[in-house]
Enzyme design. Structure first.
Site, mmCIF file in Angstrom:
data_model
loop_
_atom_site.group_PDB
_atom_site.id
_atom_site.type_symbol
_atom_site.label_atom_id
_atom_site.label_comp_id
_atom_site.label_asym_id
_atom_site.label_seq_id
_atom_site.Cartn_x
_atom_site.Cartn_y
_atom_site.Cartn_z
ATOM 1 N N GLU A 12 0.841 -1.209 0.000
ATOM 2 C CA GLU A 12 0.000 0.000 0.000
ATOM 3 C C GLU A 12 0.870 1.249 0.000
ATOM 4 O O GLU A 12 0.594 2.217 -0.703
ATOM 5 C CB GLU A 12 -0.873 0.034 1.254
ATOM 6 N N GLY A 78 -10.257 -7.362 8.560
ATOM 7 C CA GLY A 78 -11.151 -8.509 8.432
ATOM 8 C C GLY A 78 -12.562 -8.104 8.819
ATOM 9 O O GLY A 78 -12.774 -7.543 9.898
ATOM 10 N N MET A 175 -5.290 -4.325 13.427
ATOM 11 C CA MET A 175 -4.278 -4.430 14.475
ATOM 12 C C MET A 175 -3.593 -3.119 14.862
ATOM 13 O O MET A 175 -2.618 -3.150 15.609
ATOM 14 C CB MET A 175 -3.222 -5.466 14.047
ATOM 15 N N GLU A 176 -4.047 -1.981 14.356
ATOM 16 C CA GLU A 176 -3.326 -0.732 14.628
ATOM 17 C C GLU A 176 -4.193 0.469 15.017
ATOM 18 O O GLU A 176 -3.755 1.359 15.757
ATOM 19 C CB GLU A 176 -2.497 -0.303 13.389
ATOM 20 N N ASP A 199 -10.640 -9.829 4.096
ATOM 21 C CA ASP A 199 -10.997 -11.198 4.503
ATOM 22 C C ASP A 199 -12.140 -11.094 5.492
ATOM 23 O O ASP A 199 -12.502 -10.008 5.918
ATOM 24 C CB ASP A 199 -9.763 -11.875 5.141
#
Ligand code: SAH
Length: 233
Positions: A12, A78, A175-176, A199
């Site tokens: 990215e 996700g 996760m961030e 996902d």
């Protein structure tokens, strides 16, 4: 004062860097910060690295060392709420750490000593990011609401269902984001975040994720950032 563009994956970041005519590298906190312009606006582009602590360090360095005026995160996540499908986009209104639990001393999810479990994104910047997404990716389904962050790649149906039950409002998991939201809250720096769903955080998550990053996510991030900076005042 510059705008920070932050991503977790280097595919990215590469797509965003390709839009900059003049970037130069500065190293701080073991990270490579790319300073330059995009549509004539000052930007600092950097990999957050993966996980909450890494992302918090990156956000702190952006604010303390580079004096950024706002932070925009673009990445993948996700989907966990029903109807948040692969290829959809989620614009965050709020973040929460789904793996934070200091109960019974503090209520589950509450960040100790803040009296808060959710950190809001900046309303004005979030509206602009939302508009940029709709402009850059017409036809894409866009959701807006709560994102749950934690130090786990959620990759089983059992775990994603448990999360969904515990946090029915959470649209997706990553996760961030909550870490950056908390740092921005501390410093009073506006923060906005967008995640493309790579996902469904289930048993197929890993395979879906790898393929998606290469084929879709990097294009999405670059198009959104391009539209945001073109349209910004
Ligand atoms: N490099 C590893 C995985 C990276 S972790 C690999 O290739 O398999 C996944 C990254 O995407 C994190 O930065 C996180 O924010 C986001 N993400 C995407 N899907 C996720 C999920 N199901 N659970 C948690 N994070 C997810």
């Amino acid at each position: 004062m510059p705008t920070a563009i932050v991503s977790a994956m280097h595919q990215e970041l590469a797509a965003v860097l390709a839009l900059m005519p003049d970037e130069h590298k500065q190293v701080a906190a073991g990270r490579e910060f790319w300073v330059g312009h995009l549509h004539g606006r000052e930007v600092v582009v950097v990999l957050s690295r993966i996980g909450k602590v890494a992302a918090a360090t990156t956000a702190t360095a952006l604010i303390e060392r580079f004096g950024v005026q706002r932070i925009v995160f673009t990445g993948v996540a996700g989907g966990i709420a029903p109807g948040v499908a692969r290829g959809d986009v989620v614009v965050a209104d709020q973040f929460l750490q789904h793996d934070l639990d200091a109960s019974p001393i503090f209520p589950r999810y509450e960040v100790p000593l803040y009296g808060l479990s959710r950190f809001a994104t900046d309303a004005v910047l979030t509206d602009r990011l939302d508009a940029a997404v709709r402009h850059a990716l017409p036809g894409t389904r866009v959701h807006r609401g709560l994102i749950a962050s934690g130090d786990r790649f959620v990759s089983s149906a059992t775990e994603s269902q448990a999360l969904q039950q515990a946090l029915p409002e959470a649209l997706c998991v990553e996760m961030e984001g909550a870490a950056i939201a908390q740092v921005c809250h501390d410093y009073g720096v506006p923060f906005a975040a967008v995640r493309t769903i790579s996902d469904r955080a289930d048993d197929d998550a890993h395979g879906d994720f790898v393929q998606f990053i290469e084929q879709v996510a990097s294009r999405h991030s670059a198009a959104i950032v391009d539209a945001l900076l073109m349209r910004s005042a």
